[in-house]
Design an enzyme around this catalytic site. Structure first.
Site, mmCIF file in Angstrom:
data_model
loop_
_atom_site.group_PDB
_atom_site.id
_atom_site.type_symbol
_atom_site.label_atom_id
_atom_site.label_comp_id
_atom_site.label_asym_id
_atom_site.label_seq_id
_atom_site.Cartn_x
_atom_site.Cartn_y
_atom_site.Cartn_z
ATOM 1 N N GLY A 104 0.773 -1.232 0.000
ATOM 2 C CA GLY A 104 0.000 0.000 0.000
ATOM 3 C C GLY A 104 0.800 1.275 0.000
ATOM 4 O O GLY A 104 0.261 2.363 0.168
ATOM 5 N N GLU A 149 -8.078 6.408 30.952
ATOM 6 C CA GLU A 149 -7.435 7.073 29.809
ATOM 7 C C GLU A 149 -6.676 8.310 30.265
ATOM 8 O O GLU A 149 -5.593 8.606 29.760
ATOM 9 C CB GLU A 149 -8.471 7.449 28.739
ATOM 10 C CG GLU A 149 -9.194 6.276 28.095
ATOM 11 C CD GLU A 149 -8.256 5.218 27.547
ATOM 12 O OE1 GLU A 149 -7.131 5.565 27.129
ATOM 13 O OE2 GLU A 149 -8.629 4.036 27.570
HETATM 14 P P1 ADP Z 1 1.615 -1.274 -3.406
HETATM 15 O O1 ADP Z 1 1.827 -1.659 -4.830
HETATM 16 O O2 ADP Z 1 2.846 -0.698 -2.773
HETATM 17 O O3 ADP Z 1 1.007 -2.331 -2.550
HETATM 18 P P2 ADP Z 1 -0.261 0.504 -4.556
HETATM 19 O O4 ADP Z 1 0.600 1.223 -5.517
HETATM 20 O O5 ADP Z 1 -1.107 -0.560 -5.108
HETATM 21 O O6 ADP Z 1 0.587 -0.082 -3.352
HETATM 22 O O7 ADP Z 1 -1.131 1.559 -3.755
HETATM 23 C C1 ADP Z 1 -2.511 1.431 -3.623
HETATM 24 C C2 ADP Z 1 -3.195 2.765 -3.723
HETATM 25 O O8 ADP Z 1 -2.815 3.603 -2.637
HETATM 26 C C3 ADP Z 1 -2.806 3.555 -4.949
HETATM 27 O O9 ADP Z 1 -3.598 3.205 -6.039
HETATM 28 C C4 ADP Z 1 -3.043 4.989 -4.504
HETATM 29 O O10 ADP Z 1 -4.398 5.325 -4.617
HETATM 30 C C5 ADP Z 1 -2.698 4.948 -3.040
HETATM 31 N N1 ADP Z 1 -1.319 5.378 -2.819
HETATM 32 C C6 ADP Z 1 -0.322 4.634 -2.288
HETATM 33 N N2 ADP Z 1 0.806 5.337 -2.212
HETATM 34 C C7 ADP Z 1 0.552 6.553 -2.714
HETATM 35 C C8 ADP Z 1 1.340 7.735 -2.918
HETATM 36 N N3 ADP Z 1 2.633 7.794 -2.583
HETATM 37 N N4 ADP Z 1 0.722 8.806 -3.468
HETATM 38 C C9 ADP Z 1 -0.566 8.747 -3.812
HETATM 39 N N5 ADP Z 1 -1.352 7.679 -3.653
HETATM 40 C C10 ADP Z 1 -0.818 6.591 -3.098
HETATM 41 ZN ZN ZN Z 2 -5.290 1.344 29.134
#
Ligand code: ADP
Ligand code: ZN
Length: 673
Positions: A253, A473
Site C-alpha cells: 500500500g 485514559e
Molecule cells: P503497493 O503496490 O505498494 O502495494 P499501490 O501502488 O497498489 O501499493 O497503492 C494502492 C493505492 O494507494 C494507490 O492506487 C493509490 O491510490 C494509493 N497510494 C499509495 N501510495 C501513494 C502515494 N505515494 N501517493 C498517492 N497515492 C498513493
Molecule cells: Zn489502558
C-alpha cells in the site's frame, strides 16, 4: 474495560487498517460450471435417452400394474425402453393412491417405464403375462425405433463428449488461473499465455508522477529509467548500460504499483503488470510458458515496462526453509532468469518487481543484469502523508478550512493506500450526512473508522463504567505528559472504537530508529498509567487494563531477554524471530528463572513509579478525566489548555545518538489506551 491497540515504536505494528482484499478475481469457472449445468438441463428436457416415468422392474410392472389391469398402453422406444401408460381413471382411484403416489398424472410418454435387454424376450414375456392373467384387458403395444429423431440421437452421442470437454476446460481454467481471453473456447488455447494486462501506449496509462505523492527519492531514482525509455538512443550511443531490472521494496500500500505505472505513464510506453502469485497457482510447465509469453509480448511492444508484483511468490530462495521443493515455482523462476538474461539492455524492456521481503529472494535474482537495483519505498512521513492527502483530495469537494497538515499529523504510520481509503471513506460519510462538502468531522470519523471499525456510539456503557474508562485514559494521558521520554500525545478519547477498545490514547512517537532504555521504561510507566489511576482513584482495579498488561509484559521481556537492558541478565539477546530453537529455550533453567524475576521487578518498579507520579498529579488526572466525560475526545491543544505545556516538549535536548538518526526519519505511531 478497554483493550488497547498499541503500536510499538519500531513501527512493526503500525496501525494498519484492513486494506480491501486484493479482489478475488471474478472466477470464470463459474461461468463454465453454469454452462455445463445448462447443457445437462437441456439434455434432460430434450429427453435424450432419459425416460420420463418412474423406472421400475418388469416384475413390478407385471405384478403391480399389469395384473391389476391398470395398464392402458405400452410404448417401446428404440427397442430398449418401454413406457407404461395407465388408464386415466385408475390413477384417481383411492386404492391405488399408495402405489401411484410418486407418479405424476400427465407425464409425457407414460407414468412408468422399464428397460428391456432384448425385444424378442420382451415380446415373449408379455405373451406369458397375458396367459397368466387372462382376465386382464390386454394393453396396446406400439413401437418407435427412432425415438427423438436424428438430432436427439446425435445429441446423445455428442453430449458425453461435450461434457468431457467442458470438464477439461474447467480444470484447465482452474490450473491456468483464468488464462487469456474470457471467451469460451478461447481459454482453451490461451493456457500458458501470459495474463499480463496490457495498457496501450499513451492511451491507458494516464498515471503520472503528479499522482504519486512523496516518494521523492524513489522518483529521482526512476527518473533516469523514464528518460532512458523516452530517449534510448541518447544512452546507447554512449555505450551506457541501463539496468534492466529494479526491485521496489516496501510494505503493502505504499505506492509501488502506482510508481511503476507512473513510470510507464511518464515515458508513454505500454505497461504490463502481473502478480507473482499468478504464476505459482498453475499447473506444471504453465508458469514457465507464461513467463516466456510475457516477454515475447513485451519484446513486440518494446520499449515497455513489465511490472511483477509480489515477486517473492516465485523468487523465494530455492530449496530453503521448505519441506518440499516446489518444482513448478523453480521452473518459473528459472525461466524468468533466462528471459532476463536473454534480452540486452538496449532492447527497451524494463522489468520492475515489487516485494516487501527482499531478504527471502533467491540471490540469483539480484545478480547484475537482473534485479540489481533496489528502490526503497517506505511508509510516508508527516510531509509525505500531507502530500498524499492533497493528491487524493484534489478531485473532491472539501471544506475550505480543512487543514491537511492536521490530518497528516493524526495519521502516523498510515500507508498511501490507507490515506486513499480515508479520503474515500470521508467522502462517503459526508454524502451520507447530506453535506455538500467534506469537513474535518467527516475525516475524523473516517480515520477512526479506518483505524478500527466503525465508531459505535450506540454501544451501551454504564455511567460508572464510563467514569472508570475516562480516569483510566486520563491516567495514560497524564503520565505520558509528565514522563520525559514518553511519546507526545496526539489525542485521547473514550469513544468506543470497534469491538475491542473502549477508549484509547494515540501517541506520536519521535521519528527515529533507535529507542533508548529510558524511553522503554517510560513507555512501561505510561502503559501502566491506566491501571495505576484506577487503583489510586477508585481503590479498585478492573479488567480494562488487560491489553495494557499484555503490552507491558511483552515489552519487559523484550528489554530483558532481547535488548540486553538488564544488568543481572547482562548483554545477551535471545531474539529468535525464525523460531530456530523450536520449543527449546536457548538458555538454562536458571537463566529463565532470572529473566522471569527481572521482568517482574522491572514492571513493579515502573508501576510504583507511575503511581507516585500520578498521585502527585492527581489534580491533572481529575481535570482531564472530567473533560473526557464531557467532550469524549481531547486533542493535544486541549491538554495544553487544561494542564499547561508539556514540560519536555520544548526544543529537544537529544543525545547525539538520536540527532544522528533523526535525519532519515520515519514516521511512527504509538497508541496506548
Ligand atoms: P503497493 O503496490 O505498494 O502495494 P499501490 O501502488 O497498489 O501499493 O497503492 C494502492 C493505492 O494507494 C494507490 O492506487 C493509490 O491510490 C494509493 N497510494 C499509495 N501510495 C501513494 C502515494 N505515494 N501517493 C498517492 N497515492 C498513493
Ligand atoms: Zn489502558
Amino acid at each position: 474495560m478497554e483493550q488497547e491497540q498499541n503500536n510499538t515504536p519500531k513501527g512493526d505494528k503500525n496501525i494498519k487498517p484492513k486494506l480491501p482484499p486484493k479482489g478475488p478475481k471474478f472466477n470464470m469457472s463459474w461461468i463454465y460450471g453454469g454452462f455445463l449445468i445448462a447443457m445437462i438441463g437441456v439434455w434432460f428436457i430434450g429427453g435424450g435417452f432419459m425416460t420420463e416415468g418412474r423406472e421400475i422392474s418388469f416384475q413390478k410392472f407385471e405384478q403391480e400394474l399389469y395384473a391389476k389391469g391398470l395398464v392402458e398402453k405400452l410404448h417401446v422406444e428404440n427397442k430398449h425402453i418401454v413406457q407404461v401408460s395407465l388408464f386415466k381413471d385408475s390413477l384417481e382411484l383411492p386404492k391405488n393412491a399408495v402405489l401411484l403416489k410418486k407418479v405424476k398424472q400427465n407425464v409425457k410418454g407414460g407414468q412408468f417405464s422399464f428397460s428391456i435387454g432384448d425385444i424378442e424376450q420382451f415380446k415373449s414375456d408379455m405373451a406369458k403375462a397375458v396367459e397368466k392373467y387372462p382376465t386382464v384387458k390386454q394393453a396396446e403395444i406400439t413401437y418407435d425405433n427412432n425415438k427423438g429423431g436424428f438430432l436427439n440421437n446425435l445429441m446423445s452421442m455428442l453430449l458425453p463428449l461435450l461434457l468431457l470437454v467442458g470438464i477439461w476446460v474447467l480444470l484447465m481454467r482452474k490450473m491456468g488461473g483464468g488464462a487469456g481471453g474470457a471467451g469460451g473456447a478461447g481459454g482453451l488455447f490461451n493456457i500458458g499465455k501470459s495474463k499480463a494486462t496490457l495498457f496501450e501506449k499513451g492511451t491507458k496509462v494516464n498515471v503520472t508522477f503528479n499522482d504519486v505523492a512523496g516518494l521523492d527519492e524513489a522518483k529521482v531514482e526512476v527518473m533516469e529509467v523514464v528518460d532512458f525509455l523516452k530517449h534510448p538512443k541518447k544512452y546507447t550511443a554512449l555505450g551506457g548500460k541501463i539496468p534492466k531490472g529494479s526491485l521496489l521494496v516496501g510494505p503493502p500500500g505504499t505506492g509501488k504499483t502506482l510508481l511503476a505505472k507512473a513510470m510507464a505513464g511518464e515515458a508513454q510506453v505500454p505497461f504490463f503488470s502481473l502478480s507473482g502469485s499468478d504464476f505459482v497457482e498453475m499447473f506444471v510447465g504453465v508458469g514457465a510458458s507464461r513467463v516466456r509469453d510475457l516477454f515475447k509480448q513485451a519484446r513486440e511492444k518494446a520499449p515497455c515496462i513489465i511490472f511483477i508484483d509480489e515477486i517473492d511468490a516465485i523468487g523465494r530462495a530455492r530449496g530453503k526453509n521448505q519441506m518440499m521443493s516446489n518444482d513448478e515455482r523453480e521452473n518459473t523462476l528459472n525461466q524468468l532468469l533466462v528471459e532476463m538474461d536473454g534480452f540486452s539492455g538496449d532492447s527497451g524492456i524494463i522489468v520492475l518487481a515489487a516485494t516487501n521481503r527482499p531478504d527471502v529472494l533467491d540471490t540469483a535474482l539480484l545478480r547484475p543484469g537482473r534485479f540489481d537495483r533496489q528502490i526503497t519505498i517506505g511508509i510516508p512521513d508527516l510531509k509525505g502523508r500531507e502530500d498524499i492527502f492533497k493528491v487524493h483530495l484534489g478531485n473532491k469537494k472539501v471544506s475550505k478550512d480543512l487543514n491537511t497538515h492536521k490530518l497528516a499529523a493524526q495519521t502516523p504510520g498510515f500507508a498511501g493506500a490507507d490515506i486513499a481509503n480515508i479520503c474515500n471513506e470521508a467522502a462517503l460519510i459526508a454524502a451520507r450526512n447530506g453535506k455538500s462538502e467534506i469537513d474535518l468531522q467527516d475525516f475524523n470519523d473516517a480515520i477512526d473508522r479506518v483505524i478500527g471499525g466503525i465508531e459505535k456510539k450506540s454501544k451501551i456503557i454504564l455511567p460508572e463504567e464510563k467514569k472508570v474508562i475516562a480516569y483510566h485514559e486520563a491516567g495514560h494521558a497524564v503520565s505520558g505528559w509528565f514522563l520525559e521520554h514518553a511519546h507526545p500525545l496526539v489525542k485521547v478519547t473514550i469513544v468506543p472504537r470497534g469491538e475491542a477498545a473502549l477508549g484509547y490514547a494515540q501517541y506520536l512517537p519521535k521519528e527515529k530508529y533507535l529507542t533508548l532504555k529510558e524511553e522503554l521504561e517510560d513507555d512501561l510507566c505510561m502503559t501502566l498509567g491506566g491501571r495505576a489511576v484506577e487503583e489510586l482513584v477508585f481503590g479498585k482495579i478492573s479488567t480494562g487494563a488487560l491489553s495494557d498488561l499484555q503490552q507491558v509484559t511483552k515489552m519487559a521481556y523484550a528489554m530483558v531477554s532481547v535488548y540486553g537492558m538488564n544488568d543481572k541478565v547482562g548483554n545477551v539477546s535471545f531474539y529468535d524471530p525464525q523460531n530456530e530453537n523450536g520449543f527449546q529455550k536457548p538458555y538454562s533453567e536458571k537463566t529463565g528463572q532470572m529473566i522471569d524475576d527481572e521482568v517482574r521487578k522491572l514492571i513493579e518498579v515502573a508501576y510504583e513509579r507511575v503511581k507516585a507520579l500520578l498521585s502527585d498529579k492527581k489534580e491533572a488526572v481529575k481535570i482531564i478525566a472530567e473533560q473526557l466525560l464531557e467532550k469524549e475526545v481531547l486533542y493535544k491543544d486541549d491538554l495544553i489548555r487544561l494542564i499547561g505545556e508539556r514540560p519536555y516538549d520544548l526544543p529537544a535536548v537529544t543525545p547525539d545518538l538520536i540527532a544522528e538518526t533523526t535525519n532519515e526519519l520515519e514516521d511512527n505511531n504509538k497508541e496506548a489506551e
